[in-house]
Scaffold this active site. Structure first.
Site, PDB file in Angstrom:
ATOM      1  N   HIS A 136      34.088  49.912  43.263  1.00  0.00           N
ATOM      2  CA  HIS A 136      32.857  49.587  43.953  1.00  0.00           C
ATOM      3  C   HIS A 136      33.110  49.429  45.444  1.00  0.00           C
ATOM      4  O   HIS A 136      34.242  49.310  45.888  1.00  0.00           O
ATOM      5  CB  HIS A 136      32.230  48.297  43.399  1.00  0.00           C
ATOM      6  CG  HIS A 136      33.091  47.075  43.600  1.00  0.00           C
ATOM      7  ND1 HIS A 136      34.215  46.826  42.844  1.00  0.00           N
ATOM      8  CD2 HIS A 136      33.001  46.051  44.485  1.00  0.00           C
ATOM      9  CE1 HIS A 136      34.762  45.690  43.233  1.00  0.00           C
ATOM     10  NE2 HIS A 136      34.059  45.205  44.233  1.00  0.00           N
ATOM     11  N   ASP A 138      31.502  46.742  48.428  1.00  0.00           N
ATOM     12  CA  ASP A 138      30.906  45.416  48.314  1.00  0.00           C
ATOM     13  C   ASP A 138      29.428  45.395  48.693  1.00  0.00           C
ATOM     14  O   ASP A 138      29.012  46.021  49.668  1.00  0.00           O
ATOM     15  CB  ASP A 138      31.661  44.422  49.194  1.00  0.00           C
ATOM     16  CG  ASP A 138      33.066  44.150  48.677  1.00  0.00           C
ATOM     17  OD1 ASP A 138      33.248  44.201  47.453  1.00  0.00           O
ATOM     18  OD2 ASP A 138      33.959  43.891  49.500  1.00  0.00           O
ATOM     19  N   HIS A 285      36.883  50.279  46.052  1.00  0.00           N
ATOM     20  CA  HIS A 285      38.103  49.563  45.686  1.00  0.00           C
ATOM     21  C   HIS A 285      37.967  48.967  44.297  1.00  0.00           C
ATOM     22  O   HIS A 285      36.868  48.796  43.766  1.00  0.00           O
ATOM     23  CB  HIS A 285      38.442  48.470  46.711  1.00  0.00           C
ATOM     24  CG  HIS A 285      37.384  47.412  46.859  1.00  0.00           C
ATOM     25  ND1 HIS A 285      36.287  47.572  47.675  1.00  0.00           N
ATOM     26  CD2 HIS A 285      37.268  46.186  46.300  1.00  0.00           C
ATOM     27  CE1 HIS A 285      35.527  46.483  47.615  1.00  0.00           C
ATOM     28  NE2 HIS A 285      36.100  45.625  46.785  1.00  0.00           N
ATOM     29  N   ARG A 304      38.318  36.274  51.118  1.00  0.00           N
ATOM     30  CA  ARG A 304      37.827  37.477  51.785  1.00  0.00           C
ATOM     31  C   ARG A 304      36.736  37.119  52.780  1.00  0.00           C
ATOM     32  O   ARG A 304      35.914  36.235  52.530  1.00  0.00           O
ATOM     33  CB  ARG A 304      37.285  38.462  50.747  1.00  0.00           C
ATOM     34  CG  ARG A 304      36.728  39.747  51.339  1.00  0.00           C
ATOM     35  CD  ARG A 304      36.496  40.786  50.264  1.00  0.00           C
ATOM     36  NE  ARG A 304      35.652  40.306  49.190  1.00  0.00           N
ATOM     37  CZ  ARG A 304      35.471  40.960  48.042  1.00  0.00           C
ATOM     38  NH1 ARG A 304      36.094  42.102  47.827  1.00  0.00           N
ATOM     39  NH2 ARG A 304      34.687  40.465  47.113  1.00  0.00           N
TER      40      ARG A 304
END
Length: 334
Positions: A136, A138, A285, A304
């Site tokens: 996917h 984000d 990713h 993140r």
């Protein structure tokens, strides 16, 4: 998948820490799972003009290259690793050059980083407002999905827990000209239903509305001008104007094309305190959960920061990455 983070710093009373004092590595090693889900709610994100720092970069990337101990490409199409630079000490020009490098190479890796969570948020805000299982990109369901992403892994299992990235540039380039012509100009619905359902099942608060939005199947990067495939299995639901059977057939072909394209993917084996910086607009990713359930006490932990980007768009004047690189090489040899 973590919810978007507002451009504010909500208090985390349950942890009795201020953000700038938080040592996440120490916390996870002492307490294990420490997740908290305060009922703090944020308004929907409003449209705004994204200004990409990559436009201010030096095309030669001299501020990064000349100050690094070592720079090398991990694979031909995606992934570069840089040694000898600390992300918490970047100058503004180095940040601009990093934006361009990530836009061109998809993902850039740095090891042994000393940056703190507070400093990571400050770094992320330079690039703009800070804001699943399987391959996917984000929060593509947002009207303006994230531009870059900074992921620091500070605690690792004895073995496993790698992350893979795939190049959306090369995924587009590998399609036949007929397929490229077919999908250019199409639009697809990206849905936040995964986040809505996760909140419903777990009982955790949905701290910001998770909307549905329509984006182009092929988008163009605002800095490089290169075309990239812009669908993925986690958030993309259907192609606008197609029947369900037609849409499923096209999307499943494109999903499989991305996921099986092992020669335009890069797999990163994490080391403690390494950071990956990737351009969320032109990569996909997937984390590898191979360490789970082995009973070896393995913990994979990190955090993140994801700055927001522009609304995805298609430009018929955009170029494929391969075409652009061939033109650059031809110009350099004249």
């Amino acid at each position: 998948m973590p919810p978007n983070v507002a451009d504010t710093e909500p208090k985390v009373e349950e942890l009795e820490y201020n953000l700038e004092d938080l040592d996440l590595k120490k916390l996870v090693r002492e307490k294990g799972f420490y997740g908290v889900h305060p009922e703090i709610y944020y308004p929907p994100l409003k449209p705004y003009e994204h200004k990409d720092p990559g436009h201010l970069a030096d095309p030669k990337l001299d501020s990064l290259i000349s100050n690094a101990e070592k720079v090398f490409d991990v694979t031909p199409h995606i992934g570069t690793e840089i040694h000898g630079i600390q992300l918490n000490n970047l100058t503004d020009q180095q940040k601009n050059d990093l934006a361009l490098l990530v836009a061109r190479r998809g993902v850039v890796f740095f090891r042994d980083q000393k940056i703190t969570p507070k400093q990571s948020l400050e770094l992320g805000r330079y690039f703009d407002r800070t804001a699943a299982d399987g391959w996917h990109s984000d929060v593509s369901h947002e009207l303006q999905p994230s531009s870059l992403a900074f992921l620091k892994i500070d605690t690792l299992p004895p073995v496993g827990g790698d992350t893979l990235w795939a190049s959306a540039y090369e995924a587009y380039d590998r399609l036949s000209p007929a397929w490229q012509k077919f999908i250019e100009g199409l639009e697809a619905v990206h849905s936040g239903d995964v986040q809505r359902e996760t909140a419903r099942v777990t009982g955790y608060p949905l701290r910001r509305e998770a909307p549905d939005n329509v984006h182009p199947v092929v988008r163009v990067h605002p800095v490089t001008g290169w075309k990239a495939l812009n669908v993925q299995r986690v958030f993309t639901r259907r192609i606008v104007g197609f029947t369900r059977r037609e849409s499923d057939a096209v999307l499943n072909f494109l999903y499989n094309h991305i996921e099986t394209g092992i020669d335009f993917q890069v797999r990163f084996r994490w080391t403690e305190d390494a950071i990956a910086v990737w351009d969320n607009r032109v990569t996909f990713h997937a984390a590898v959960p191979d360490y789970r359930g082995l009973g070896n006490g393995g913990i994979r932990h990190g955090y993140r920061v994801t700055p927001t980007g522009e609304r995805p768009y298609y430009d018929p004047n955009g170029k494929s990455r391969r075409q652009a690189l061939e033109e650059e090489q031809a110009a350099a040899t004249k």
